[in-house]
Design an enzyme around this catalytic site. Structure first.
Site, PDB file in Angstrom:
ATOM      1  N   GLU A   1       0.791  -1.233   0.000  1.00 15.11           N
ATOM      2  CA  GLU A   1       0.000   0.000   0.000  1.00 15.11           C
ATOM      3  C   GLU A   1       0.823   1.283   0.000  1.00 15.11           C
ATOM      4  O   GLU A   1       0.381   2.316   0.514  1.00 15.11           O
ATOM      5  CB  GLU A   1      -0.969   0.015   1.187  1.00 15.11           C
ATOM      6  CG  GLU A   1      -2.028  -1.075   1.096  1.00 15.11           C
ATOM      7  CD  GLU A   1      -3.115  -0.929   2.134  1.00 15.11           C
ATOM      8  OE1 GLU A   1      -2.871  -0.286   3.154  1.00 15.11           O
ATOM      9  OE2 GLU A   1      -4.210  -1.452   1.908  1.00 15.11           O
TER      10      GLU A   1
ATOM     11  N   GLU B   1      -6.508  -7.844  -0.751  1.00 10.83           N
ATOM     12  CA  GLU B   1      -7.153  -7.697   0.570  1.00 10.83           C
ATOM     13  C   GLU B   1      -8.577  -7.204   0.373  1.00 10.83           C
ATOM     14  O   GLU B   1      -8.840  -6.451  -0.577  1.00 10.83           O
ATOM     15  CB  GLU B   1      -6.433  -6.669   1.446  1.00 10.83           C
ATOM     16  CG  GLU B   1      -5.099  -7.104   1.973  1.00 10.83           C
ATOM     17  CD  GLU B   1      -4.438  -6.043   2.866  1.00 10.83           C
ATOM     18  OE1 GLU B   1      -5.157  -5.311   3.570  1.00 10.83           O
ATOM     19  OE2 GLU B   1      -3.208  -5.961   2.816  1.00 10.83           O
TER      20      GLU B   1
HETATM   21  C1  GAL Z   1      -4.867  -2.720   4.842  1.00  5.19           C
HETATM   22  C2  GAL Z   1      -3.444  -3.143   5.181  1.00  5.19           C
HETATM   23  C3  GAL Z   1      -3.415  -4.283   6.176  1.00  5.19           C
HETATM   24  C4  GAL Z   1      -4.351  -3.995   7.297  1.00  5.19           C
HETATM   25  C5  GAL Z   1      -5.720  -3.836   6.722  1.00  5.19           C
HETATM   26  C6  GAL Z   1      -6.785  -3.683   7.756  1.00  5.19           C
HETATM   27  O1  GAL Z   1      -4.910  -1.430   4.369  1.00  5.19           O
HETATM   28  O2  GAL Z   1      -2.774  -3.539   4.039  1.00  5.19           O
HETATM   29  O3  GAL Z   1      -2.130  -4.477   6.658  1.00  5.19           O
HETATM   30  O4  GAL Z   1      -3.941  -2.845   7.953  1.00  5.19           O
HETATM   31  O5  GAL Z   1      -5.724  -2.686   5.911  1.00  5.19           O
HETATM   32  O6  GAL Z   1      -8.022  -3.886   7.149  1.00  5.19           O
END
Ligand code: GAL
Length: 767
Positions: free
Chosen positions: A361, A429
């Site tokens: 990110e 994710e």
């Molecule tokens: C994302 C990140 C993860 C975690 C997640 C929480 O933005 O890549 O490491 O923080 O959010 O939902």
């Protein structure tokens, strides 16, 4: 010939503490399960060990291999600094002198700004200490430094052996073995440090998700007839490729369903030995039935990756980092070093199908990411790269557009996110912080969490562009104060921190066919819901159909058809009838009227009095045709759906698969709660270091349901060659986990006591 010895005993000291003998893996500080303090482990320490190294022959060389020391390690031999390694997630090797050697490793557990992932806030903890294994290696003056195996689905095998030098050695032999049988032996002359060997193994079986055939490649280095060195690696024959229409394994399209994994555990942080690392891979593949895991956000334990190879679980592995690119050259150089070390360590794992070479990110940065991509392709021309971003239209220097999609739309269209309409596309994710959920949150919350995962997987499955969706995340994890629920915990897992499932876990588990799964999204306790409204009722199951009974009367046979989840292999079943034929039988209504009234009553259990128009119209029809007053309607609701204050109705589900009843679930009065315990491994083999076994304790009612609001202290006593890892947890939300560490071999016994829920006991054997 090489000898590799595991070095488990080290003397550990730090300011304010006397030196003590500790076992590796070791953590700087034992941590509580929440409300933890990330400063507790951020200090400097010293690990010390004396070695008496008498060479067995002239020129024998000695190396120490450290699998992982967080976060910075200075290695001294007899007080001389011989190596400095920065970064907690990759191994390093140090040559040491022979004779009497005092090895000292100065460890700095602080978050040093010039070392990735530090230099900004990060949403995870890194812990500290010598938390992975340490080995002593003895080798001859010329030895095998590295083996790189490329084995494709066309059964072509390319091996590149790197020797420490190209002198004084005559030849190498390469043996391809399967389950201890040699299936091919090839000899090659040595002219250079790098020796290439190619062959085709026609009879080789492919590494596939259902049958992950693994082979061993043994390399023997010979001087004349004398064996100088042997090294080996496992590998598999397979092709893995992300294309614009999805991911292909051995030319077959595989829709990727997965979860992100951190590597931490309650108490010990990252310092967990082999067995429970293996267990996480087993949970992912065998219990949740997913086919991919992302090692967010760093290279993880070799034990975990080895098990992924054995199980047929694909891996997306990435370099350490989180959202920011650190200041200065040192940080960037270490990032490149991380790419190098990760790939050199792991490029023979068939399970790994993509390298993450962008800081998770982080913003676009051509200068850095052109280099990470080039390096990855140079070190491993066989695998594609990805770079996880969280914004649309980012510069694509990688092979795959890997995107964290938190839109909950349920997913954005790839067209809107990625400029290159042909680029392979993977959701790396989703969900996570969009819907934090505790295992003991109220029922409606747990259901919504599960439904969000189901909707996203369904959306991904129906897309012709999205290769897969990797959910955030496998289990709840500790974090810095800037994140989480105020107790430094992110409750984003489909499992809790102890790897105990939440309802959302059954969304994943119900998509596989190996183990029957049937979880119900309600316990039918109306008092759990605002206004007593049960809300929609879903069953997460892989059964062919489910028979639903109320007080032993069959209400309906439900089949898994759901217009919203057409692309799921096993869609959740909506239980939209709690009444069956009761209105016809009990109230003498015609079939047509009964059906109409039933729809209104069932809608009331979701919407209350605030019914959508279509149900209001149905109600009007019922009032006109049947003369039902509002009050009578409410009474009908109370009698057939709500049961407010009535005798507890018993609801039963029977799940059938292939004609046989494979699952039942009953909900009624909660009676005779009792404590039950299950140990992860009944037999624990100890190879190198000590092991840790996990015991899951749950409070079950007489119907076998976990009681989600059971809280109590636990007392635990252990017998045999084990000791407890840290203080005993309390029962939280009807469950807890106990971790025990082996101290020898033999039978072990764990007795667990709760003053409210009784006593239980488990046994296992350490061999
Ligand atoms: C994302 C990140 C993860 C975690 C997640 C929480 O933005 O890549 O490491 O923080 O959010 O939902």
């Amino acid at each position: 010939m090489r000898i590799v010895e595991f070095l488990d005993d080290w003397y550990f000291s730090c300011v304010g503490h006397n030196e003590e003998l500790v076992k590796i893996p070791h953590t700087h500080a034992h941590m509580p399960s929440n409300y933890l303090d990330e400063l507790a482990y951020q200090f400097k320490s010293v690990y010390r060990k004396h070695l008496s190294l008498a060479p067995r022959f002239k020129g024998e060389r000695f190396f120490l291999t450290f699998d992982g020391v967080a976060n910075s390690a200075k290695v001294y031999a007899n007080d001389e600094l011989i190596f400095h390694h920065e970064g907690g997630y990759t191994p390093f090797e140090v040559e040491i002198p022979c004779g009497e050697v005092e090895i000292k490793v100065e460890v700095d557990g602080s978050e040093l700004a010039h070392i990735p992932p530090f230099g900004g806030v990060i949403d995870y903890l890194t812990y500290a200490g010598m938390y992975r294994e340490v080995y002593l290696k003895r080798v001859s003056p010329v030895y095998i430094e590295d083996i790189f195996v490329r084995a494709s689905a066309s059964k072509v095998l390319d091996v590149e052996v790197t020797l420490s030098s190209a002198t004084s050695v005559d030849k190498i032999e390469v043996l391809v073995c399967h389950e201890l049988q040699v299936i091919r032996a090839i000899a090659a002359e040595v002219f250079d440090k790098k020796v290439q060997v190619n062959t085709i193994i026609e009879q080789a079986h492919l590494w596939e998700l259902e049958h992950p055939y693994l082979y061993t490649l043994e390399v023997r280095l010979k001087k004349g007839e004398d064996l100088v060195d042997i090294a080996s690696t496992t590998f598999g024959f397979r092709d893995a490729q992300f294309r614009s229409d999805g991911f292909y394994l051995n030319d077959k399209l595989v829709k990727l369903v997965g979860l992100n994994r951190h590597q931490c555990y309650p108490g010990v942080g990252d310092a967990m030995p082999r067995l429970l690392q293996v267990r996480d891979a087993e949970i992912l593949k065998q219990e949740l039935g997913v086919n991919i895991v992302r090692t967010s956000h760093y290279p993880q334990s070799k034990h975990f990756l080895n098990r992924c190879d054995e199980l047929g679980l694909l891996v997306f592995e990435e370099i350490p980092g989180w959202q920011h690119i650190g200041e200065g050259e040192a940080w960037r150089n270490l990032t490149l070093q991380n790419v190098r070390d990760m790939i050199l360590r792991d490029r023979n794992h068939p399970s790994i199908v993509i390298w993450g070479v962008r800081i998770n990110e982080s913003p676009d940065c051509e200068e850095l990411y052109a280099k990470t991509n080039a390096l990855a392709h140079e070190l491993d021309p066989t695998r594609q790269t990805g770079g996880v971003r969280n914004f649309a239209k980012s510069q694509l220097l990688e092979d795959v557009y890997t995107f964290n999609d938190f839109s909950n739309a349920p997913l954005l269209s790839p067209k809107k996110v990625c400029q290159d309409l042909k680029a392979p596309y993977l959701v790396s994710e989703h969900t996570g912080h969009m819907y934090p959920t505790k295992r003991y949150d109220d029922e409606a919350h747990r259901l919504e969490h599960a439904m969000r995962h189901a909707k996203i997987i369904n959306r991904m499955m129906e897309s012709k562009r999205i290769s897969g969706a990797i959910g955030w995340c496998l289990f709840d994890y500790p974090t810095h104060g800037d994140f989480g629920s105020g107790d430094q915990m992110c409750y984003h897992g489909v499992l809790d921190f102890n790897r105990i499932p939440k309802l959302a876990a059954s969304v994943y588990a119900s998509q596989q066919d190996e183990i029957p799964v049937m979880e119900v999204g309600t316990s039918f306790d109306i008092g759990e819901h605002p206004g007593g409204l049960l809300g929609p009722i879903y069953v997460f199951t892989n059964c062919d159909y489910v028979n639903f009974y109320k007080n032993d009367v069959l209400i309906k046979v439900f089949h898994p058809k759901h217009s919203e989840f057409k692309a799921l292999r096993h869609p959740p079943i909506l239980i939209d009838d709690l009444i069956g034929e009761a209105l016809e039988i009990g109230e003498g209504m015609s079939k047509w009227d009964a059906n109409n009234v039933k729809k209104v009553l069932m809608a009331s259990s979701v919407h209350g009095m605030d019914l959508p128009l279509r149900y209001k119209l149905r109600m009007a029809v019922a009032i006109l045709r049947y003369g039902i007053s509002i009050e009578e309607g409410i009474n009908l609701y109370a009698k057939y759906v709500g049961n407010w204050g009535g005798t507890r109705t018993v609801y039963r589900f029977e799940g059938y698969k292939g004609g046989a009843m494979v699952k039942t679930k009953t909900f009624g009065n909660v009676r005779n709660p009792k404590l039950v315990a299950k140990v992860d491994y009944e037999v624990v083999p100890v190879y190198e270091t000590y092991e840790v076994n996990r015991i899951v304790v749950q409070v079950l009612c007489e119907n076998g349901n976990v009681l989600p609001y059971a809280f109590d202290n636990l007392e635990v006593s252990v017998l045999g060659p084990i000791e407890l890892v840290g203080p005993v947890q309390s029962l939280v939300g009807g469950a807890a986990a106990i971790y025990v560490k082996t101290t020898g071999k033999g039978n072990a016994d764990v007795i667990i006591k709760s003053s409210q829920f009784g006593t239980c006991e488990v046994e296992f054997t350490i061999i």
